[in-house]
Scaffold this motif. Sequence first.
Motif, PDB file in Angstrom:
ATOM      1  N   HIS A 668       1.329   0.485  14.330  1.00  0.00           N
ATOM      2  CA  HIS A 668       1.816   1.101  13.400  1.00  0.00           C
ATOM      3  C   HIS A 668       2.476   2.549  13.830  1.00  0.00           C
ATOM      4  O   HIS A 668       1.612   3.330  14.572  1.00  0.00           O
ATOM      5  N   PHE A 671       0.052   5.516  13.653  1.00  0.00           N
ATOM      6  CA  PHE A 671      -1.304   5.638  14.301  1.00  0.00           C
ATOM      7  C   PHE A 671      -1.117   6.135  15.675  1.00  0.00           C
ATOM      8  O   PHE A 671       0.289   6.031  16.374  1.00  0.00           O
ATOM      9  N   PHE A 673      -4.553   7.143  13.880  1.00  0.00           N
ATOM     10  CA  PHE A 673      -4.743   7.916  12.812  1.00  0.00           C
ATOM     11  C   PHE A 673      -6.395   7.857  12.679  1.00  0.00           C
ATOM     12  O   PHE A 673      -7.049   7.039  12.673  1.00  0.00           O
ATOM     13  N   GLN A 676      -8.069   6.404  15.362  1.00  0.00           N
ATOM     14  CA  GLN A 676      -8.272   5.155  15.346  1.00  0.00           C
ATOM     15  C   GLN A 676      -6.618   4.563  15.563  1.00  0.00           C
ATOM     16  O   GLN A 676      -5.805   4.787  15.361  1.00  0.00           O
ATOM     17  N   GLY A 678      -4.081   1.433  14.931  1.00  0.00           N
ATOM     18  CA  GLY A 678      -3.574   0.446  13.928  1.00  0.00           C
ATOM     19  C   GLY A 678      -2.550  -0.437  14.462  1.00  0.00           C
ATOM     20  O   GLY A 678      -1.418   0.127  15.120  1.00  0.00           O
ATOM     21  N   PHE A 679      -2.520  -1.669  14.316  1.00  0.00           N
ATOM     22  CA  PHE A 679      -1.461  -2.667  14.594  1.00  0.00           C
ATOM     23  C   PHE A 679      -0.981  -3.270  13.323  1.00  0.00           C
ATOM     24  O   PHE A 679      -1.739  -3.954  12.518  1.00  0.00           O
ATOM     25  N   HIS A 733      10.990 -11.154   2.497  1.00  0.00           N
ATOM     26  CA  HIS A 733       9.903 -10.533   3.253  1.00  0.00           C
ATOM     27  C   HIS A 733       8.372 -10.982   2.747  1.00  0.00           C
ATOM     28  O   HIS A 733       7.457 -10.866   3.246  1.00  0.00           O
ATOM     29  N   GLN A 738      10.865 -10.103   8.100  1.00  0.00           N
ATOM     30  CA  GLN A 738      11.857  -9.619   7.429  1.00  0.00           C
ATOM     31  C   GLN A 738      13.451 -10.475   8.018  1.00  0.00           C
ATOM     32  O   GLN A 738      14.322 -10.658   7.314  1.00  0.00           O
TER      33      GLN A 738
ATOM     34  N   ALA B  45      -7.254  -1.502  10.254  1.00  0.00           N
ATOM     35  CA  ALA B  45      -6.916   0.077   9.968  1.00  0.00           C
ATOM     36  C   ALA B  45      -5.576   0.185   9.498  1.00  0.00           C
ATOM     37  O   ALA B  45      -5.380   0.957   8.851  1.00  0.00           O
ATOM     38  N   SER B  46      -4.601  -0.649  10.160  1.00  0.00           N
ATOM     39  CA  SER B  46      -3.117  -0.272   9.640  1.00  0.00           C
ATOM     40  C   SER B  46      -3.141  -0.869   8.156  1.00  0.00           C
ATOM     41  O   SER B  46      -2.402  -0.193   7.395  1.00  0.00           O
ATOM     42  N   TYR B  49      -4.415   1.703   5.880  1.00  0.00           N
ATOM     43  CA  TYR B  49      -3.587   2.959   5.726  1.00  0.00           C
ATOM     44  C   TYR B  49      -2.280   2.590   4.967  1.00  0.00           C
ATOM     45  O   TYR B  49      -1.665   3.334   4.010  1.00  0.00           O
ATOM     46  N   ASN B  50      -1.730   1.366   5.106  1.00  0.00           N
ATOM     47  CA  ASN B  50      -0.723   0.938   4.245  1.00  0.00           C
ATOM     48  C   ASN B  50      -0.819   0.919   2.749  1.00  0.00           C
ATOM     49  O   ASN B  50      -0.127   1.223   2.220  1.00  0.00           O
ATOM     50  N   GLN B  53      -0.693   4.182   1.566  1.00  0.00           N
ATOM     51  CA  GLN B  53       0.564   4.633   1.444  1.00  0.00           C
ATOM     52  C   GLN B  53       1.328   3.911   0.435  1.00  0.00           C
ATOM     53  O   GLN B  53       2.037   4.681  -0.338  1.00  0.00           O
ATOM     54  N   SER B  90       8.786  -4.534   0.676  1.00  0.00           N
ATOM     55  CA  SER B  90       8.566  -4.815   1.867  1.00  0.00           C
ATOM     56  C   SER B  90       7.217  -4.276   2.421  1.00  0.00           C
ATOM     57  O   SER B  90       6.743  -5.026   3.390  1.00  0.00           O
ATOM     58  N   ASN B  94       4.430  -6.649   3.898  1.00  0.00           N
ATOM     59  CA  ASN B  94       3.921  -6.475   5.333  1.00  0.00           C
ATOM     60  C   ASN B  94       2.474  -6.330   5.262  1.00  0.00           C
ATOM     61  O   ASN B  94       1.733  -6.890   6.094  1.00  0.00           O
ATOM     62  N   LEU B 238      -8.813   6.912   0.773  1.00  0.00           N
ATOM     63  CA  LEU B 238      -8.469   7.299   2.079  1.00  0.00           C
ATOM     64  C   LEU B 238      -8.221   8.709   2.339  1.00  0.00           C
ATOM     65  O   LEU B 238      -7.268   9.208   1.911  1.00  0.00           O
ATOM     66  N   PHE B 239      -8.892   9.157   3.386  1.00  0.00           N
ATOM     67  CA  PHE B 239      -8.841  10.719   3.633  1.00  0.00           C
ATOM     68  C   PHE B 239      -7.580  11.068   4.654  1.00  0.00           C
ATOM     69  O   PHE B 239      -7.879  10.324   5.619  1.00  0.00           O
ATOM     70  N   TYR B 240      -6.962  11.995   4.252  1.00  0.00           N
ATOM     71  CA  TYR B 240      -5.838  12.369   5.480  1.00  0.00           C
ATOM     72  C   TYR B 240      -6.406  13.519   6.041  1.00  0.00           C
ATOM     73  O   TYR B 240      -7.593  14.048   5.866  1.00  0.00           O
ATOM     74  N   GLN B 244      -1.923  14.735   9.826  1.00  0.00           N
ATOM     75  CA  GLN B 244      -1.469  13.464   9.336  1.00  0.00           C
ATOM     76  C   GLN B 244      -1.777  13.442   7.682  1.00  0.00           C
ATOM     77  O   GLN B 244      -2.988  13.154   7.322  1.00  0.00           O
ATOM     78  N   GLU B 245      -0.862  14.167   7.298  1.00  0.00           N
ATOM     79  CA  GLU B 245      -1.278  14.959   5.972  1.00  0.00           C
ATOM     80  C   GLU B 245      -0.961  13.684   4.730  1.00  0.00           C
ATOM     81  O   GLU B 245      -0.220  12.884   4.894  1.00  0.00           O
TER      82      GLU B 245
END
Lengths: 1046, 474
Positions: A668, A671, A673, A676, A678-679, A733, A738, B45-46, B49-50, B53, B90, B94, B238-240, B244-245
């Motif tokens: 990602h 990352f 982040f 850690q 992230g993928f 998607h 995509q 983890a991603s 985070y996503n 976001q 998207s 994802n 989720l803490f920033y 990485q704000e």
Amino acid sequence: MSFLMKGFICFLLLTSVFPSFSQNRVLIQGNITDKHNNPIENLRVYVKNAAQISTLTGKNGEFELRAPEGSTIVLSGGPMISKYITLRGSHADNMKVIVENAVKPVYISAFNIKKESRNSCHTYYTVSEEEMNRGNQKSILRTLQGKSPGLYVSGSGGAPGHSIRVIMRGENSLNVSADNQPLIVVDGIPFNNYTDPGFGSSENFAFSNRLSDIDPMNVKSVSVMPGASASALYGIKAANGVIHITTKKGRTSKPEFQYTNRLSFEKVSTFPEQQKTYMAGWYGKPNYLSYDFPFHAYGPRGDTVQGAKFYDNLQNFFQKGAKVYNHLSMSGKTEKTSYYGAVSHSTHHGVIHKTKQQGLNIKLNLNYDISDKISLFSYNHFNLKKGNRVPEGNNSEIESGVISQLLYFPTSIDVTDYKKDDGTMKIYTPWLDHPLYVAEKHTLDDEVNRWFNTFGVQYSPLSWLQFDFKYGRDYYTDVRERVLPGPENIARENPLSADGETEQTNISFHHQTTYLLATFNPVTSGRFRLKCITGNEIQKKRYVASNILGRDFDIPGFYHIDNASEIYVRNNTFKQRSVSFFGNVSFSWSDMVYGEITGRNDFSSTLPKQNRSFFYPSAGAAFVFSEIPFIRDNVSENFFTYGKIKASVSMVGKDAEPYRTGIYYRRHPDFPFNNQQGFTKSDNLGSGHLKPETTISKETGLELRFLQNRLTTHLTLYHSVSKDLIIDVPVSHTSGFQTFTTNSGSIENKGVECLLNFRPVNRNTISWDISVNLSKNRNKILSIADGIDRIIMPGTSYSYGGPLYVILEEGKSYGGIYGTSYRRYHPTGNQNEAFREDAPLLIDESGFPVLDQNIKRIGNISPDWLCGIQNELRFHNFSLSFLLDIKNGGDIYNQAEAFFVAQGTSTKTLNRDRYKIFEGMHSDGSPNTSQVYLGQGTDPKTGNNYGDGYYRNIHRKVAENFVEDASWLRLRDITLSWSPKITGQKSLFLKHIDVAVSAGNILLWTNFSGFDPESSQYGAGSNTQGFQGRVTPAVSYVSLQTSVNF
Amino acid sequence: MFLTLHKKFIVVLWLFLFATSCEEFLDVNTDPDKTQQPSLNALLASSVYNTSQVQAEVAKVTCLYAQHLASPNASETDRYGPERLEPVWSMIYNTMTDLHDIILFSQEYNSPHYSGVAKILLAFNLGCATDLWGDIPYTEAFSGEQNLQPAYDSQQIIYEEIIRLLNEAVADLNKSYSKYPLQHCLLFDENRKQWKKFSYALMARYLNHLSKKRSYQPDVILQYVDSSFTSNDDDAQLFYMEGQENPWKQVVDGLYDMGILGGYLSQQFISSMKGETKEIHDLDPRLKYITDTIAGGDYAGTRNGEPPPKDGFCTLTYNSWYALPEAPVLLMTFSELKFIEAEVAFYAQDNERAFKAYINGIEAHMIKLGVKDNERAVFISRILSNISASSLSVRDILLQKWIALFLNPEAWTDVRRNNYQYPGMQPPANSFLGDTYIQRILYPESEMLTNRKNIPTGVSRADELWWNVNNGAQ
């Protein structure tokens, strides 16, 4: 060999002429040289009316021939001015020499094999040394443009080194990222011509296409093989055609030096007009909304404001560019060796403040004959290129680009006033940066180091057998360093960014190629001749790019990664390999019928194992009907000199891009982040079932020469269909991806190419040559994929004038421009119909035209036809040449105008305090009669509120308003040169002087209203073309070149 | 024939060497920059985070509709122009694809704790998406080459799937063995108990969305509430951090440095917080943790659909709690759960519980923002003097919940459920939809291009979602 085009050639028939065995035959031996006494190799010499008695001149220009006494000896492809040919020798009076005015006698086919033009079953075009070095600053691609039909050459802008795109016979891939440009081959080895946009924000900068690493001055000739014809032997990468460049080799027995100096100046060629009546502001007031600063140019009339001034900001922003170029070469030849060495240097200052490019080029070509049977050669190229570039604004981050900022600028504020006394940026609105300040401070420096080396051995153990081994290595590194300054902690400064940024990109590219060839000539004499080639090619390619972005610096002003508190790293690597075997059999009968068959099998690393091997053949035939005895006997050669008809069918396979067969997970981008990793799943779904795509192309051509070659014509018709295209098909998607890489879709190209050379005036001291080339290509997307009839090209959705895309659509030609339009009146109210430009506008009750949000095809980027007319006039020692370049059709989005309308600097918006009755119909079919106010806010007459006004509310959102026909007629270049005759012969140090004055792009006739339409938002490597705007506009130049031989 | 024996030998040898090495030579088609076998933890983890976001991306638009924020230049979006949230579609699909893969991989690796966590996040994202677009693909989604044009499921099915996923998640997390145990994963660390509480909280949230449906069962929801968050410490957030704000910090950066406009507070929000409403007539002490005063010490908002007022306007600033560099993005909070409890208890006619939860919800949010104890006490006592358990209404609950959900996409869901009935709320000026309130986001263009046969047609922005139609389907 095409430097034979050079006007003056001396033909020396030396040594003796011996009596021959047969009663009337005599042995003729001779040497052919040009006027500098340089031997001319590979010139065809034959006996008229007995073409089977023919030979090619050797390395020293020597030949021998047994000809009937008193017959005519023809030099095929000789000079145009036969006056300068002299005959010597005891039988000279009995022998007549004519020079066949073949324009391109010899071309370079696959693997650097020289072929006689007569033999060719395929269409090719060549450009000679003389044309390459005509005395102006044209690049190789530009030079080809005027001489070869079937090429669409388009520049992307006027910055130093700005990339140039070339397409041959139309695009034949539907993959948005596919390379549709032809393969470049230099001395038989592939030469990378990539325009590397780098990572992310680097796309903002004007990078070069890598072919520009070759100095045109070191080029001897260029052969253009359009379409797929050459690809059976060049393989996969040649599916888009081949441009083969031959560099200079040593050829004179004495060392010869040449020094060339060129000085040129350039400026932006065309400026659009901007209004100078209304000042910066909004709703007629000098400030924007409730803010205390201005924005847009919808302010008060200048004549109502004390001290109001207007400026030519576009003109004042750009400066004059200049380029200095120096080239020194040395070449020579001994019995066993020949050498050509050259060094050149150039410095180029661009038309935008601080832009610059410097280049150093070193060339060394060596040939060595160990014995009669073995010879070695080594061709070496090194170049260093350094650039200082500025962010122009080609990507969607419009706020950051120099040209974007310039297009925003109102005419009532002086653009040259960009710094405060403390050195920080001066701005008129906090939301925009100052273009000059951005150019000065937001910089990208790049340095390319490139080595291109070829080593080869030629071994001929027997007269009919020859082995060739060749190894080529193309290696370059490209290091880019970008700095975007942050705050300097000066009171009340306007920093360019909150934290500052530095970015380092390191690119390296390594491409190795080996060839092993065996050539058999089992039958070399008699009426029937046969030649076979078989060979193997191995290619290995590696590309590595890494990018480090640092943000937020502790020590102010020290923009180094070590000083950054946020660091992002990205990598992009690929490896690609292939192994190929191929064979070629060619035969001729009686110099009248020619035939050729090729076959090639490729093994590619990018396809799944079970599909990685694929075979493709080609076949061609030619018939020289002027050799038919009946015609030869009954038609005067003075009128009809030569006629040939040819036809060929070729098939080419094409592999995938690397790594399109699997499903991957990538890091990602945000990352690591919080320490850690992230993928996330990649957007592309690879397929394990990919197979090669195929292109089948057919062509047929007719070549006619009249009046002893003073008039020659060349007509080619072609048709090609590519199918099973490997496409990244856009998918929902929601499927988890995509795009899906699969074999799908097909595309068709067909067209006509025509080349005509004519010499209307042919006198001793005066001559006039005209060369006209014309090409027309029709392209059609036959299918895309199941359930998908459109592919939106990337990087296209942003536009100031409303949504705008370049879309590939089934049933349409490549590269339609799609966007918003005015809704048209339709009796049934149907809104889904296709765009109808001529239909009356629909006018709503308020009296305004209506924006149609449905995206419709409102233009097409592909030109209808292209034409180049090259003229060359010679008078004594002077010669004048010029190229007229005509492009008919092909729409371009005028982004500058879209900005100007939105900002209120467009001259169209001058009627903003006027009234208008829009022509059109109401939905009930009645014509519109209501008058509306075009300005902002309240209409002083009626008191009605018009809000932001017609131009902001409607006009700027209608993309149709900004898609314009970019047909043009331009004087691409004009050169006047003077080469005085050096008299006094050997004692004189100087051998030759040439002085040339030239100018380029100085006259342009077009209906396009913006900057020169020849510039593109995206670089040459992108298939998204047709968007003109936020890049350095095209330039015009004048230059003076002096060249001295000694 | 042409070759001597010696040369033939060389050719044969060469061919042999070639044949053996060719296969190996060509086996280079594996991308070295990516992997084909990601770890469960890296995928999770991603995804976390996503998910966070996406919440911020969605809120940048839906908080205009919820009138927390207003556009600085009366943008089309603010005035109910066509909005498709193309990038969010998207991002969210994802993210759900990654979560779907975690579930598949964790079955393969016998790691139910990962599948439990993934199901919770999948349900969360599914809920977020359906509350924007209504019917969306799910049961046929994420299957790659097998189905590149997934069908759309009705919102009712999606809601059933959300609840099913959340129940399964609890069951998975209750399993004692997981080959790969949960690791530190940005949210809740490795604490399975926390995840289960989050699952119950989400069950309460999504079941409560169905308050207009016949299937609505307040008692069941209250049970889930009881199994869920018990304090602000349980918040799903989720803490920033510096470097990485927080995405809202980046909005403020834009406001100050980059010329990107955003983060203007709506006049509706400011006037509510200034106490210009029926129950409280005091300045809400939370406002100073959200924005700074304009010149003159007052607060002023921007009316949705109009340019900002001339005398100054409030925006998010570097002092805003929500826009601190290391501030969390809130997925779901204890405070929201208390308001859900209040609403559900109210429908269950347990007014005492409803009132208590209502007060607790306000208090929890105040504590979250760091409001001082004495300020909080004064404000609560003011409320207590105005509203009692018997006079409490759903509108009161939803008003305070709307404040506590500042910058959260869930706010717009409540605003729609509450039919935009907030004191003083009116449609934006110069609205594309006239007097009608916006109800949904339009389907993205990408779906029209790639999934045309399935995409629902004839959907307008003013059409209410399934859950907002009284007793619609059942």
